[in-house]
Design a protein around this motif. Structure first.
Motif, PDB file in Angstrom:
ATOM      1  N   LEU A   1      -4.421   1.649  -2.143  1.00 16.83           N
ATOM      2  CA  LEU A   1      -3.575   2.798  -2.474  1.00 16.83           C
ATOM      3  C   LEU A   1      -4.432   4.064  -2.431  1.00 16.83           C
ATOM      4  CD1 LEU A   1      -1.700   1.522  -5.657  1.00 16.83           C
ATOM      5  CD2 LEU A   1      -0.871   1.504  -3.324  1.00 16.83           C
TER       6      LEU A   1
ATOM      7  N   VAL B   1       3.150  -1.857  -8.898  1.00 17.27           N
ATOM      8  CA  VAL B   1       2.203  -0.815  -9.251  1.00 17.27           C
ATOM      9  C   VAL B   1       2.797   0.563  -8.979  1.00 17.27           C
ATOM     10  CG1 VAL B   1      -0.102   0.081  -8.808  1.00 17.27           C
ATOM     11  CG2 VAL B   1       0.343  -2.348  -8.616  1.00 17.27           C
ATOM     12  N   VAL B   2       2.754   1.427  -9.947  1.00 17.71           N
ATOM     13  CA  VAL B   2       3.179   2.804  -9.744  1.00 17.71           C
ATOM     14  C   VAL B   2       1.917   3.625  -9.465  1.00 17.71           C
ATOM     15  CG1 VAL B   2       4.318   4.795 -10.776  1.00 17.71           C
ATOM     16  CG2 VAL B   2       5.126   2.501 -11.290  1.00 17.71           C
ATOM     17  N   PRO B   3       1.820   4.182  -8.258  1.00 17.24           N
ATOM     18  CA  PRO B   3       0.554   4.758  -7.831  1.00 17.24           C
ATOM     19  C   PRO B   3       0.014   5.850  -8.738  1.00 17.24           C
ATOM     20  CG  PRO B   3       2.347   5.388  -6.357  1.00 17.24           C
ATOM     21  CD  PRO B   3       2.864   4.317  -7.245  1.00 17.24           C
ATOM     22  N   GLU B   4       0.887   6.716  -9.179  1.00 22.08           N
ATOM     23  CA  GLU B   4       0.419   7.845  -9.974  1.00 22.08           C
ATOM     24  C   GLU B   4      -0.075   7.369 -11.335  1.00 22.08           C
ATOM     25  OE1 GLU B   4       2.267  10.327 -12.352  1.00 22.08           O
ATOM     26  OE2 GLU B   4       0.313  11.261 -12.278  1.00 22.08           O
TER      27      GLU B   4
ATOM     28  N   CYS C   1      -6.490  -1.017  -6.139  1.00 24.37           N
ATOM     29  CA  CYS C   1      -5.083  -1.202  -6.492  1.00 24.37           C
ATOM     30  C   CYS C   1      -4.891  -0.953  -7.987  1.00 24.37           C
ATOM     31  CB  CYS C   1      -4.628  -2.588  -6.083  1.00 24.37           C
ATOM     32  SG  CYS C   1      -2.882  -2.837  -6.390  1.00 24.37           S
TER      33      CYS C   1
ATOM     34  N   ARG D   1       8.875  -0.365  -4.371  1.00 20.30           N
ATOM     35  CA  ARG D   1       8.295  -0.577  -5.701  1.00 20.30           C
ATOM     36  C   ARG D   1       8.436   0.648  -6.607  1.00 20.30           C
ATOM     37  NH1 ARG D   1       2.771  -2.162  -5.997  1.00 20.30           N
ATOM     38  NH2 ARG D   1       2.142  -1.158  -4.083  1.00 20.30           N
ATOM     39  N   LEU D   2       9.042   1.710  -6.065  1.00 20.32           N
ATOM     40  CA  LEU D   2       9.085   2.954  -6.822  1.00 20.32           C
ATOM     41  C   LEU D   2      10.524   3.408  -7.049  1.00 20.32           C
ATOM     42  CD1 LEU D   2       6.271   4.710  -4.802  1.00 20.32           C
ATOM     43  CD2 LEU D   2       6.042   3.459  -6.942  1.00 20.32           C
TER      44      LEU D   2
ATOM     45  N   PHE E   1       7.696  -1.957 -14.351  1.00 24.31           N
ATOM     46  CA  PHE E   1       8.190  -1.254 -13.162  1.00 24.31           C
ATOM     47  C   PHE E   1       8.401  -2.227 -12.000  1.00 24.31           C
ATOM     48  CE2 PHE E   1       5.479   1.895 -15.368  1.00 24.31           C
ATOM     49  CZ  PHE E   1       6.459   2.818 -15.681  1.00 24.31           C
TER      50      PHE E   1
ATOM     51  N   GLN F   1       7.721   9.527  -6.821  1.00 26.50           N
ATOM     52  CA  GLN F   1       6.414   8.871  -6.974  1.00 26.50           C
ATOM     53  C   GLN F   1       5.754   8.614  -5.622  1.00 26.50           C
ATOM     54  OE1 GLN F   1       7.798   5.545  -9.258  1.00 26.50           O
ATOM     55  NE2 GLN F   1       7.318   6.499 -11.209  1.00 26.50           N
TER      56      GLN F   1
ATOM     57  N   VAL G   1       0.814  -1.228   0.000  1.00 25.14           N
ATOM     58  CA  VAL G   1       0.000   0.000   0.000  1.00 25.14           C
ATOM     59  C   VAL G   1       0.844   1.273   0.000  1.00 25.14           C
ATOM     60  CG1 VAL G   1      -2.109  -0.935   0.998  1.00 25.14           C
ATOM     61  CG2 VAL G   1      -0.304  -0.143   2.490  1.00 25.14           C
ATOM     62  N   LEU G   2       2.156   1.127   0.103  1.00 22.22           N
ATOM     63  CA  LEU G   2       3.137   2.212   0.039  1.00 22.22           C
ATOM     64  C   LEU G   2       3.213   3.075   1.296  1.00 22.22           C
ATOM     65  CD1 LEU G   2       2.292   3.355  -3.572  1.00 22.22           C
ATOM     66  CD2 LEU G   2       4.172   1.865  -2.923  1.00 22.22           C
TER      67      LEU G   2
ATOM     68  N   ASP H   1       3.949  11.712  -4.640  1.00 20.64           N
ATOM     69  CA  ASP H   1       2.670  11.809  -5.357  1.00 20.64           C
ATOM     70  C   ASP H   1       1.633  10.837  -4.801  1.00 20.64           C
ATOM     71  OD1 ASP H   1       3.718  13.700  -7.022  1.00 20.64           O
ATOM     72  OD2 ASP H   1       4.317  12.271  -8.581  1.00 20.64           O
ATOM     73  N   ALA H   2       2.120   9.740  -4.244  1.00 21.70           N
ATOM     74  CA  ALA H   2       1.197   8.724  -3.716  1.00 21.70           C
ATOM     75  C   ALA H   2       0.592   9.148  -2.385  1.00 21.70           C
ATOM     76  CB  ALA H   2       1.914   7.391  -3.569  1.00 21.70           C
TER      77      ALA H   2
END
Lengths: 148, 348
Positions: free
Chosen positions: B95, B53-56, B10, A91-92, B50, A97, A61-62, A100-101
């Motif tokens: 997310l 998952v890239v959130p943006e 997600c 993951r980034l 990537f 990023q 979920v970051l 931004d998340a």
């Protein structure tokens, strides 16, 4: 300062000690490979802040946000700290990023301590904000080295 | 009644139309469901390169896709807005940026078409996905549900629908995350679960002795970080296994994860005298887990029912969101959309 830990327990204790010095507004960039003890150290920081909930990996979920309970056993901890934000840039590849998340909202807030795993990707923050601290974690000869 | 479900927590943009028929017979309420349509648009191909998952990017793709996906769900169900009774949407966990797109879309649709909006907990939806089969959870309580995905590994005690108690969870990495991270160490691609499972099919699971973290501890918590670290050390020492050895290695990793999940689930079912065990979440699509958990239950707990959703309702989908909407319908009203907020850390 270089510290050595020989077990999970010791790493957690170190995290607790660290947390006692926090006053709010800290941004801790944890830097180290898979299995170097980043999540364990964060567990210790959370414990030191008086958070009783299970701290697990924020990779998916970051960003995970944990409220810090008002009444705490240890009064030395910064009273104004209301949240622990546990973020993860694994993951980034581009750290921006993560901002931004949703991480941006929590940076520079005096009521929040931010801990970022894979923090090397957010090192650019060091020049932009105050309160940014790097902690490097390494495994050497079967023990964990924590460099603050 | 017809419920429109929307899911964007997600990297899947999903919408579904569910027909729910409440029935009362001999005082017992039983409901039947028919999935009229279930559209899932996965962004996996975009995020593959990537390694996650890239959130943006995810949020931007959700934004592009969500309304077309809703339209397609309506079209495939051969229905239209006046016939829809309610909208259900995932409000968490997930997310932040992805959740926002789904919730804002659902709120807007709720306002324009004057339909009640039902906020849904993604985890409850995974549990209730089993209601899409002939199984009725209401008649098999208490139940133990194992929800396993990229972000979750939770054992849940269900005393009744709507009352859930997390009795165990991962202390570090989720099971699906372990699959992903191991796949990354082995450099075999993303998402890790299906790739490892595919390679494991032709491998021997007993070839590599890997740890089964916490399997003997008398609690229901999990830990997968140690397994990941063992894999890392193995690869650092011996290099990446190739060909046949890679298959064996993947089979061994998969077996280790399945062993821990299955034994903890069975222990929980024994302790709480569960009448049924259910599975849910993306990792519940793993064939070895589905099969081996079933076999073990048959041997050890022959009187306990074992229920798994079809694989299409294990991975993220909106049909399960609509089912959860059905069970939460009473708590909502036509103006309730205004109060719906996302919660990325939502718990059960």
């Amino acid at each position: 300062m270089q510290l050595t830990s020989h077990s999970e327990k010791e790493t957690i204790k170190l995290g607790q000690k660290l947390a006692r010095q926090f006053r709010g507004g800290e941004i801790i960039l944890l830097q180290g490979n898979l299995g170097s003890g980043k999540t364990i150290l964060t567990k210790g920081i959370a414990k030191g802040l008086g958070i009783g909930r299970i701290i697990n990996s924020p990779t998916f979920v970051l960003i995970k946000i944990y409220p810090v309970p008002k009444k705490r056993g240890n009064k030395k901890v910064g009273k104004q700290i209301k949240y622990l934000v546990h973020a993860d840039a694994y993951r980034l590849p581009q750290g921006e990023q993560l901002l931004d998340a949703g991480l941006k909202e929590y940076l520079g807030r005096q009521d929040t301590v931010v801990v970022v795993e894979w923090g090397e990707r957010l090192r650019f923050l060091t020049k932009k904000l105050t309160g940014v601290k790097s902690i490097r974690l390494k495994i050497k000869n079967n023990s964990h080295q924590i460099i603050i | 009644m017809l419920i429109l479900g929307i899911e964007t927590s997600c990297d899947e943009t999903a919408a579904a139309i569910l027909e729910a028929c409440p029935e009362r017979s001999r005082g017992v309420k039983k409901s039947s469901f028919k999935v009229r349509s279930s559209v899932v648009l996965s962004q996996i191909n975009i995020h593959c390169r990537f390694g996650g998952v890239v959130p943006e990017v995810a949020a931007r793709k959700h934004l592009e896709n969500v309304l077309p996906v809703v339209d397609q769900a309506l079209r495939e169900a051969k229905t239209n807005w006046p016939k829809i009774d309610a909208i259900a949407v995932t409000r968490g966990p997930g997310l932040i940026t992805s959740l926002m797109v789904g919730v804002q879309t659902a709120k807007t649709l709720s306002y324009i078409y004057n339909k009640p909006l039902i906020p849904i907990n993604h985890l409850e939806a995974h549990i209730l996905a089993n209601q899409l089969t002939n199984f009725d959870l209401n008649k098999n309580l208490p139940a133990i549900s194992l929800i396993v995905s990229g972000g979750h590994t939770e054992l849940i005690l269900i005393k009744k629908i709507g009352r859930y108690q997390i009795i165990g969870q991962t202390l570090d990495d989720a099971a699906g995350e372990c699959f992903d991270k191991v796949a990354k160490i082995l450099n075999i691609g993303y998402p890790g679960g299906p790739i490892i499972s595919q390679l494991a099919k032709n491998g021997h699971a007993a070839k590599y002795p890997l740890p089964r973290p916490m399997i003997d501890q008398p609690n229901f918590n999990f830990s997968f970080s140690g397994l990941k670290t063992s894999v890392l050390y193995f690869v650092q020492k011996n290099g990446r296994p190739e060909k046949k050895a890679l298959n064996d290695f993947c089979a061994s990793v998969e077996q280790s994860i399945v062993d821990v999940l299955a034994s903890k689930t069975i222990a929980a079912a024994k302790k709480f005298k569960a009448k049924s065990i259910t599975l849910g979440g993306g990792v519940a699509a793993n064939p070895k887990l589905r099969e081996q958990l079933g076999q073990r239950i048959k041997t050890v707990l022959p009187n306990t029912k074992y229920q798994i959703p079809n694989t299409e309702y294990c991975t993220d989908n909106a049909a399960m969101i609509a089912v959860a909407g059905y069970y939460n319908f009473k708590k909502t009203s036509k103006s309730s959309w205004a109060n719906v907020k996302i919660d990325p850390n939502l718990s059960l």
